[in-house]
Design a protein around this motif. Sequence first.
Motif, mmCIF file in Angstrom:
data_model
loop_
_atom_site.group_PDB
_atom_site.id
_atom_site.type_symbol
_atom_site.label_atom_id
_atom_site.label_comp_id
_atom_site.label_asym_id
_atom_site.label_seq_id
_atom_site.Cartn_x
_atom_site.Cartn_y
_atom_site.Cartn_z
ATOM 1 N N MET A 1 -6.132 -7.176 -1.911
ATOM 2 C CA MET A 1 -4.807 -6.571 -1.801
ATOM 3 C C MET A 1 -4.056 -6.772 -3.103
ATOM 4 O O MET A 1 -3.939 -7.897 -3.591
ATOM 5 C CB MET A 1 -4.027 -7.218 -0.645
ATOM 6 N N THR A 2 -3.549 -5.705 -3.673
ATOM 7 C CA THR A 2 -2.815 -5.794 -4.926
ATOM 8 C C THR A 2 -1.456 -6.431 -4.692
ATOM 9 O O THR A 2 -0.753 -6.085 -3.759
ATOM 10 C CB THR A 2 -2.619 -4.393 -5.519
ATOM 11 N N VAL A 3 -1.080 -7.380 -5.544
ATOM 12 C CA VAL A 3 0.236 -8.003 -5.476
ATOM 13 C C VAL A 3 1.005 -7.608 -6.717
ATOM 14 O O VAL A 3 0.532 -7.777 -7.842
ATOM 15 C CB VAL A 3 0.136 -9.537 -5.380
ATOM 16 N N ALA A 26 -2.685 0.597 -7.451
ATOM 17 C CA ALA A 26 -2.948 0.342 -6.029
ATOM 18 C C ALA A 26 -3.449 1.596 -5.328
ATOM 19 O O ALA A 26 -4.336 1.530 -4.464
ATOM 20 C CB ALA A 26 -1.679 -0.180 -5.350
ATOM 21 N N MET A 27 -2.900 2.756 -5.684
ATOM 22 C CA MET A 27 -3.368 3.998 -5.068
ATOM 23 C C MET A 27 -4.827 4.285 -5.425
ATOM 24 O O MET A 27 -5.576 4.829 -4.608
ATOM 25 C CB MET A 27 -2.485 5.163 -5.505
ATOM 26 N N MET A 28 -5.213 3.926 -6.645
ATOM 27 C CA MET A 28 -6.597 4.142 -7.051
ATOM 28 C C MET A 28 -7.538 3.145 -6.382
ATOM 29 O O MET A 28 -8.661 3.494 -5.998
ATOM 30 C CB MET A 28 -6.713 4.036 -8.573
ATOM 31 N N VAL A 499 3.458 2.127 2.911
ATOM 32 C CA VAL A 499 3.988 1.021 2.111
ATOM 33 C C VAL A 499 4.255 1.417 0.664
ATOM 34 O O VAL A 499 5.326 1.126 0.112
ATOM 35 C CB VAL A 499 3.025 -0.188 2.189
ATOM 36 N N LEU A 500 3.300 2.070 0.012
ATOM 37 C CA LEU A 500 3.484 2.397 -1.398
ATOM 38 C C LEU A 500 4.561 3.461 -1.598
ATOM 39 O O LEU A 500 5.290 3.438 -2.604
ATOM 40 C CB LEU A 500 2.167 2.859 -2.014
ATOM 41 N N ILE A 501 4.688 4.376 -0.672
ATOM 42 C CA ILE A 501 5.731 5.395 -0.765
ATOM 43 C C ILE A 501 7.108 4.744 -0.710
ATOM 44 O O ILE A 501 8.024 5.092 -1.477
ATOM 45 C CB ILE A 501 5.556 6.439 0.356
ATOM 46 N N VAL A 502 7.275 3.798 0.191
ATOM 47 C CA VAL A 502 8.557 3.099 0.309
ATOM 48 C C VAL A 502 8.836 2.267 -0.933
ATOM 49 O O VAL A 502 9.961 2.240 -1.453
ATOM 50 C CB VAL A 502 8.575 2.232 1.580
#
Length: 537
Positions: A1-3, A26-28, A499-502
């Motif tokens: 998990m990327t932090v 993170a998307m990649m 999560v990433l969108i937010v």
Amino acid sequence: MTVLPAPTLAGDGTHVAEAARELIAAMMLEPTGRITPSVYETGRLVSDAPWLTGHGRRLTHLLVTQRPDGGWGAPGGYSVVPTVSAVEALLSALRAAPGGPRRADLAAAAGRGLAVLSGWLADGPSLPDTPAADLIVPALVERINGQLARFGERPDGWPRALPGVDRRRLDALHALLAAGRPVPLKLLHAFEVLGPAALRRPDITPVAGAVGASPAATAAWVSAGGGPGLHRTALAYLEAAVGQHGGPVPCCTPITVFERGWTLSTLSRAGVPFRAAPKLVAELAAALGPQGTPTGPGLPADADTTSVTLYALARLGHPVEPTSLLGYDLGSHFCTWQGEDGSSVTTNAHVLEALGWHVRHTVSGADRYRARTAALARWLCDIQQPDGCWADRWHASPYYATSCVVLALDGYAPTGAAAAVDRAVDWVLATQRADGAWGRWSGTAEETAYALHVLLGVRGPARRGVRDAVRRGLAYLETTDSRRDDPPLWHDKDLYTPVLIVRAAVVAARQLALTTSDPGWAAAAGPASGASMIRGA
């Protein structure tokens, strides 16, 4: 998990740029997308796929997420869908489980859930406009009552049956399917509640291993028998969905195009400095077909995901002619998909941005889409709420819908939208909480970011009160953003968080503060806490 490290608002914005780079990485690294677990979907796997890895952890998830009042999920009508799923799942597990303390915990949780459901259903709950809610609730109430009838001895306080609910649409759908009519593509996402006539259909096959991009729908298809040679890919899909959270599962997966389109367009719109990898851009462009692109494999293409994808590509310097959107044009506005019941404010705001970009930047677009952007802007202004906000069917918070519409109108409405934008700014100023946050049920970082997009993203001189509101909102983001998880607000079968969108929305709000003409806003929040920018959900 990327932090990811939390960005500071001080200096030249290098921390914001770094946060954007980490989001893109993170998307990649996680191309299926990062999305919070769903009580509804997890309950369906407990009931329909107890053989799947992680069954015990899914039961534990249902136990630990139950509210003190016996329900699950968000307040009000949002509680009904996750609660009927969780209760039916617990009853199913109780009928299969041996005795012991674990059984006692399951029975106690089921009893509390039955009690609260009895009250809600007797009062005739008003269900929010979430996908298939009017099918899910009667289907699962029927299953719950069937489970209760099969218990030889019910614990004290359990009802003999739950009150009946309106099942006219479900019965009509069952009749159509029994007559041999095809299952509408948009209903495959809720395949698990469509009944035996759907489950036995030989023409239903997974796409990329999934039925309707849903773990629950896919598990129901596998349990009903599926088709020869297809179980292997479906089981692999389910195992991957389980692996995201170690047992509980999300409502919709994968969300690759959805996550990438929203994240990249949000960062680009706010002027966040970043470089998208060529592979990321190429894959986003490849997702577009003649009808656009769907949110996930096996779902129908839709105007919302299509328009955001088109806008993101245009902002990244790779514009695609938006002819795929014309199939959704209803004249006054655009449908999300063909045959949509109702309409979506945010879909039309995103279409306005996609078409408006082409009007502004291409000769052909100016001729072909100018009239459509003008009509869309009028439609959006006409449906503004009396208090100045907008609300939408894809998100529980009016701050999301209002930010989408305000940014689209301010950026691409030909004329006449200034008054609507001003009313929206007034509404945002009037609804800020004492702690500096904004939110429907409580203050959240997500909704605070959307409010800041409205206050900071609109062109022209700042209104009275804006400077202080922005300062307080930024301070709220700095002191609370990384300390806790916000409640899910996005609509699927129950509420979820992409999560990433937010996180992109929060990063964009900080970028807007850094680039505003008032440098005091950028310094108002002080140094960042250093806590993680993205947490595992």
